[in-house]
Enzyme design. Structure first.
Site, PDB file in Angstrom:
ATOM      1  N   ASP A  25       0.870  -1.169   0.000  1.00  0.00           N
ATOM      2  CA  ASP A  25       0.000   0.000   0.000  1.00  0.00           C
ATOM      3  C   ASP A  25       0.908   1.221   0.000  1.00  0.00           C
ATOM      4  O   ASP A  25       1.508   1.556   1.017  1.00  0.00           O
ATOM      5  CB  ASP A  25      -0.903  -0.035   1.246  1.00  0.00           C
ATOM      6  CG  ASP A  25      -1.775   1.213   1.365  1.00  0.00           C
ATOM      7  OD1 ASP A  25      -1.693   2.105   0.486  1.00  0.00           O
ATOM      8  OD2 ASP A  25      -2.535   1.300   2.351  1.00  0.00           O
ATOM      9  N   LYS A  87       2.873  11.313  -3.267  1.00  0.00           N
ATOM     10  CA  LYS A  87       1.834  10.696  -4.089  1.00  0.00           C
ATOM     11  C   LYS A  87       0.987  11.755  -4.805  1.00  0.00           C
ATOM     12  O   LYS A  87       0.460  11.518  -5.879  1.00  0.00           O
ATOM     13  CB  LYS A  87       0.956   9.835  -3.185  1.00  0.00           C
ATOM     14  CG  LYS A  87       0.006   8.897  -3.898  1.00  0.00           C
ATOM     15  CD  LYS A  87      -0.624   7.961  -2.885  1.00  0.00           C
ATOM     16  CE  LYS A  87      -1.670   7.057  -3.477  1.00  0.00           C
ATOM     17  NZ  LYS A  87      -2.197   6.126  -2.447  1.00  0.00           N
ATOM     18  N   GLU A 183      -7.279   0.541  -4.532  1.00  0.00           N
ATOM     19  CA  GLU A 183      -7.285   0.450  -3.072  1.00  0.00           C
ATOM     20  C   GLU A 183      -8.617  -0.023  -2.487  1.00  0.00           C
ATOM     21  O   GLU A 183      -8.630  -0.924  -1.648  1.00  0.00           O
ATOM     22  CB  GLU A 183      -6.849   1.798  -2.468  1.00  0.00           C
ATOM     23  CG  GLU A 183      -5.342   2.000  -2.624  1.00  0.00           C
ATOM     24  CD  GLU A 183      -4.895   3.447  -2.504  1.00  0.00           C
ATOM     25  OE1 GLU A 183      -5.711   4.298  -2.088  1.00  0.00           O
ATOM     26  OE2 GLU A 183      -3.728   3.732  -2.838  1.00  0.00           O
ATOM     27  N   ASP A 205     -13.147   5.187   1.077  1.00  0.00           N
ATOM     28  CA  ASP A 205     -11.711   5.176   1.371  1.00  0.00           C
ATOM     29  C   ASP A 205     -11.161   6.602   1.354  1.00  0.00           C
ATOM     30  O   ASP A 205     -10.884   7.159   0.297  1.00  0.00           O
ATOM     31  CB  ASP A 205     -11.012   4.296   0.318  1.00  0.00           C
ATOM     32  CG  ASP A 205      -9.507   4.195   0.548  1.00  0.00           C
ATOM     33  OD1 ASP A 205      -8.971   4.859   1.452  1.00  0.00           O
ATOM     34  OD2 ASP A 205      -8.850   3.439  -0.196  1.00  0.00           O
TER      35      ASP A 205
END
Lengths: 618, 176
Positions: A25, A87, A183, A205
Site C-alpha cells: 500500500d 503521491k 485500493e 476510502d
C-alpha cells in the site's frame, strides 16, 4: 506426527514451493507491506516492530537518502529537502499543484513536475521508488528470500498518468509488478473474505491525499466492481491544511517560512488525531522568531471548519451509487478505509446517508495492504482452485478530441477491464498525409476540462482522395487500468501498426516519432524531421515564455525583461533558419535566461497557495 | 489456452442467437469464462500467454456487454443478419416520433433550467418505461424476422438512449 515428504531422486519439490509475493500500500502519508504466510495475511513490521512506514523521504547534500521515521524526524528542520505526500505529485504537472502549500522548489517537465532537493532534482517517480525500495528490503529480510512479485495499490480514481507513474516507480525499485490494484477493491477483498460477505457493499476510502468510493457486488468467490468514483486531490492532508489556516487566522500570522509552516502542519495533524478521541485539545508551538502559539481547539470547531471537506466526499458517493443504479437502501454495508475515516464527523456523515453506522471493525490503516497481499498470493500462483475472481472497472471515461474542441467518449467510465474499443477515421482533404489524434481522459465535454493523455500525429498516409484512407485507432485498457493506443492504416492493404503507451515519460514528440516511423517508408528525410521537431520544441518554449511574461512579467525589472526579450527574438531568428542544432542551442539559452524568472514565479505560486486559498475554503 | 475468436457472441455464451435471453445463464457463463481467461489467472505466465489472456478477456467483456443490453443485442442480431442499422446516416424518422422527441427535449430543458431534480427523476422513470416498451417491440420484430422494421426500432432506441444520457447529465449538474 507429521509425515516426512520425500521426493523422487532428480525431482525437486519446487512446484509446491511457496512463492514469495507481497502486497504494498503506497500511501500518501504512510506505506505498508504485507504478505500471506500459512494461509493468513499480515503486515511486515520494521526492526522496531512498526508496520507503518511514513511516506517521507529526506535527501541530504551528500546524496544520502533516508526513508520513513528518520526522514520524518528531519522534516521540521529541513522541510525543503524532506519530501512528504509525494503521491500527490505522481503523474502531475506544475499547473496541477500550483495552489498547494508546499515548501518545495519544483521544475516543470513535460507531463510531470520534478522536485529540487539538496541531492539533486528528483522526480516523484524516483521518490516513490525510494519508499518502495525500503519496503522491498524489509520484505526480503523478513521473508528470507527474493520476491517473485508485488501487487501495488493505487487509488481507484487515479488516471492513466498516475497509474503509469506508480508502475514505473515499482520498476525503478526493482519490483516485478504482478498487478496494480485499486485500493477500495483491495479493502473489499480483505473485508469480504474475512467476513464471508455477500451482497452489495460500498467502500469509502479517505486516505491522506486521495478519496475513493467503490460499489462492489460480492458473491461466492467473485468481487465485481459495479461503479467507482472519487477525488484524487482530497484527503486527510486537506483537513490538516484547513486547520493550519485556522491557526494562522486565530494567531494572526502571515508569511511564515517553510520551517514554521511545516511545524504548524505537524501540530495540525496531531490536533486532528487527538480530536478523534477527545472533545478538546491544546495546540502549542514555538515559531522560529520566538513567537509562541497557544490555542484551544474543540471538536465542534474542528468539525465546523472542515464540514465542507466532508461534504465533498458525499458528491462522488452519490455519483457512484447513481452509476451503479442503486439507492443507499440497497447497500448492505459501508466499509470504512483510510486513517482519515477515524474522524467522528466523517463516520457520522456516512451513517446519515445510508441510515446505518458504517463498518469500522477493521484497521483502516492496514486493510488495503492486507487485501493486496491476498491478491498477490493468488497472482503468484500460491492458491489452488479455491481462489477468487476480481472484476474491476476504469474510473474515468476515455475519449478523443473532435471538431470544435469537444471530446467524444470512446470508452465510458465504469467499463469492466480489460476492455478495448476501435474507432475508424478517414481523411478530410484530397492528398492529406497526416492526421492529429488527441487522447483525453475525463467526464467533461470540453477538451480543456479533461486530462490530456497523449497527442500524436499519424504521418505518411499514402496520398488518396478525401475519405478513402481508413485508419483504425484502437484503445486497449489492460487489467492494471493502463491504456495503450494502436493505430493501423488499412486502406493500402499494407497495414502498419504500432502500440503507443501514453505516458509522461514519452514526450508527445517521441510518441509522434514512434508512430510516424511505423507509417512512413524507410529512407525518410531524417534531417527534415529533426528540424521540424526542433522548431516545434522551440515554438512551445517561446509560447510558454510569452504566457509567463503576460501573467507575471512584473517580477522582472527592465534590464532582466530586456534580456529575456532579446533571447526570445534570438530563438525566433534561429527558427526562421534551417539549422536544427542552432535552434536547439538558442532554445537552451532561453531556458537558461529564464531560470531566475521561473524561480520567482514558483515563489509567487507557493505564497499564493499559502495565503490566497482560505476564503474559498471557508 | 485455446479460444475461437471467430465465434459469435451467442456461441461464446452458449445461447441461441435470438433476442430473448436467459440473463441468469448469461451471468453464470460470463463468470465461468472470466474465471478461466482473466489476466489475473496468467499474472505469472509468459508474455505471449499474458497477451492472449488480455485479448480473450477483452473479447469476453465486449460480448457480455453486447448481450446484456437489449439495444446492443438487437443491433448485433441485425448485423449478424446482414442488416445495416444506418444509425449514423439514416435520420429519416416517422413524424409522430420526431414530435415526441421534441416534447421530451422541451420537458428536459425546462426541468434542467429550474434545477428540478425530482421532475428530472420522474422524467427518467417515464423514459425508462418507454425504452422498455420499445425494447420489447424490437424483440418481437426480430423474432418475427421483420428486420427492416427492427432496424427502425434500433434507430428510435438510439434516440431514447441519448435522452436518457441527457437526463442523467442534467441530474448530475443539478445535484453536484
Amino acid at each position: 506426527m507429521a509425515l516426512l515428504q520425500i521426493s523422487e531422486p532428480g525431482l525437486s519439490a519446487a512446484p509446491h514451493q511457496h512463492r514469495l509475493a507481497v502486497g504494498i500500500d503506497l500511501g500518501t502519508t504512510n506505506s505498508l507491506v504485507a504478505t500471506v504466510r500459512s494461509g493468513s495475511a499480515a503486515c511486515l513490521p520494521d526492526e522496531a516492530g512498526r508496520a507503518l512506514l511514513p511516506s517521507v523521504v529526506h535527501y541530504a547534500a551528500d546524496g544520502a537518502v533516508t526513508v520513513g521515521y528518520p526522514a520524518q524526524a528531519r522534516q521540521n528542520q529541513d522541510p525543503a529537502n524532506t519530501v512528504v505526500s509525494v503521491k500527490r505529485f505522481m503523474g502531475r504537472g506544475l499547473h496541477d499543484v500550483a495552489d498547494a502549500a508546499t515548501p518545495y522548489r519544483f521544475v516543470d517537465e513535460p507531463g510531470m513536475l520534478k522536485l529540487v532537493t539538496a541531492a539533486g532534482v528528483k522526480s516523484p517517480v524516483a521518490v516513490s521508488a525510494d519508499i518502495l525500495r525500503t519496503l522491498k528490503t524489509r520484505a526480503e529480510q523478513s521473508l528470507g528470500g527474493e520476491l517473485v512479485g508485488a501487487v501495488i495499490t493505487v487509488p481507484a480514481y487515479f488516471d492513466d498518468a498516475q497509474r503509469q507513474a506508480t508502475k514505473d516507480a515499482a520498476a525503478l525499485a526493482g519490483l516485478n509488478v504482478l498487478r496494480l490494484l485499486n485500493e477500495p477493491t483491495a479493502a473489499a477483498i480483505a473485508y469480504g473474505l474475512d467476513n464471508a460477505a455477500e451482497g452489495v457493499y460500498v467502500v469509502y476510502d479517505l486516505g491522506g491525499g486521495t478519496f475513493d468510493v467503490s460499489v462492489l457486488e460480492l458473491s461466492r468467490g467473485v468481487f465485481e466492481v459495479r461503479a467507482t468514483s472519487g477525488d484524487s486531490r482530497l484527503g486527510g492532508d486537506d483537513f490538516d491544511h484547513r486547520l493550519y489556516c485556522w491557526m494562522l487566522e486565530q494567531a494572526d500570522l502571515r508569511n511564515l517560512g517553510a520551517r514554521d509552516t511545516r511545524l504548524l502542519l505537524t501540530r495540525a495533524r496531531e490536533a486532528k488525531e487527538t480530536l478523534s478521541e477527545h472533545d478538546v485539545t491544546q495546540i502549542t508551538a514555538k515559531l522560529s522568531d520566538g513567537t509562541v502559539i497557544d490555542l484551544e481547539l474543540t471538536a465542534e470547531t474542528f468539525q465546523q471548519i472542515t464540514a465542507h471537506l466532508v461534504q465533498k466526499t458525499i458528491v462522488p458517493l452519490r455519483r457512484a451509487l447513481r452509476d451503479a443504479r442503486l439507492t443507499p437502501e440497497q447497500v448492505k454495508g459501508v466499509v470504512m478505509v483510510g486513517g482519515a475515516t477515524r474522524m467522528p464527523h466523517v463516520r457520522r456523515a456516512v451513517a446519515e446517508l445510508f441510515g446505518r453506522p458504517p463498518l469500522t471493525n477493521l484497521d483502516p490503516d492496514k486493510v488495503v495492504a492486507l487485501g493486496a497481499a491476498m491478491q498477490a498470493d493468488v497472482l503468484a500462483g500460491n492458491k489452488g482452485d479455491d481462489d477468487w475472481l476480481l472484476l474491476d472497472v476504469i474510473p474515468l471515461s476515455l475519449g478523443l478530441e473532435t471538431m470544435g474542441g469537444l471530446v467524444e467518449k470512446i470508452i465510458p467510465r465504469n467499463s469492466t477491464i480489460p476492455t478495448a474499443r476501435a474507432q475508424e477515421f478517414t481523411t478530410f482533404k484530397d492528398g492529406q498525409s497526416a492526421m492529429a489524434i488527441h487522447v483525453l481522459q475525463g467526464e467533461r465535454e470540453l477538451v480543456s476540462d479533461c486530462r490530456s493523455l497523449a497527442r500524436f500525429e499519424l504521418r505518411g498516409i499514402p496520398p488518396m482522395v478525401a475519405g478513402a484512407a481508413r485508419i483504425r485507432v484502437t484503445f486497449q485498457v489492460d487489467a492494471d487500468g493502463l491504456l495503450s493506443v494502436s493505430a493501423t492504416e488499412q486502406s493500402t492493404g499494407v497495414a502498419a501498426s504500432v502500440a503507443v503507451k501514453p505516458s509522461y515519460g514519452l514526450s508527445d514528440d517521441e510518441i509522434a516519432r514512434m508512430l510516424s516511423e511505423s507509417m512512413t517508408h524507410a529512407g525518410d528525410d531524417l534531417l527534415a524531421r529533426k528540424l521540424a521537431e526542433a522548431r516545434v520544441e522551440a515554438e512551445s518554449l517561446v509560447d510558454a515564455t510569452s504566457a509567463a511574461l503576460d501573467s507575471d512579467g512584473d517580477l522582472l525589472d527592465h534590464a532582466e525583461r530586456a534580456a529575456v526579450d532579446a533571447q526570445v527574438a534570438a530563438v525566433r531568428t534561429a527558427m526562421a533558419g534551417d539549422d536544427a542544432d542552432r535552434i536547439r542551442q538558442q532554445a537552451e539559452a532561453l531556458n537558461q535566461a529564464t531560470q531566475v524568472f521561473a524561480a520567482r514565479r514558483m515563489d509567487r505560486a507557493v505564497s499564493r497557495g499559502l495565503t490566497g486559498h482560505k476564503i474559498e475554503e471557508l | 489456452m485455446t479460444f475461437d475468436f471467430a465465434a459469435s457472441h451467442f456461441d461464446l455464451f452458449e445461447q441461441p442467437a435470438r433476442f430473448a435471453i436467459d440473463a441468469r445463464a448469461l451471468d453464470a457463463r460470463y463468470r465461468a469464462l472470466q474465471a478461466q481467461y482473466h489476466p489475473d489467472r496468467y499474472a505469472s505466465a509468459g508474455d505471449a500467454e499474458k497477451r492472449l489472456a488480455l485479448q480473450i478477456a477483452t473479447r469476453v467483456n465486449e460480448a457480455y456487454q453486447i448481450l446484456k443490453s437489449p439495444l446492443a443485442r438487437g443491433r448485433y442480431l441485425l448485423t449478424l443478419a446482414g442488416v445495416d442499422t444506418q444509425e449514423e446516416t439514416n435520420t429519416a424518422m416517422p413524424m409522430d416520433f420526431l414530435m415526441g422527441q421534441m416534447e421530451w427535449r422541451e420537458q428536459i430543458a425546462e426541468a434542467r433550467a429550474s434545477g428540478n431534480v425530482e421532475r428530472l427523476e420522474a422524467l427518467n422513470t417515464e423514459l425508462r418505461g418507454e425504452i422498455g416498451d420499445l425494447e420489447a417491440e424490437l424483440g418481437d420484430l426480430l423474432d418475427a424476422d421483420r428486420l427492416a422494421e427492427a432496424a427502425v426500432a434500433v434507430r428510435k432506441l438510439r434516440f431514447l438512449e441519448k435522452l436518457d444520457q441527457e437526463i442523467g447529465d442534467a441530474i448530475e449538474a443539478a445535484l453536484f
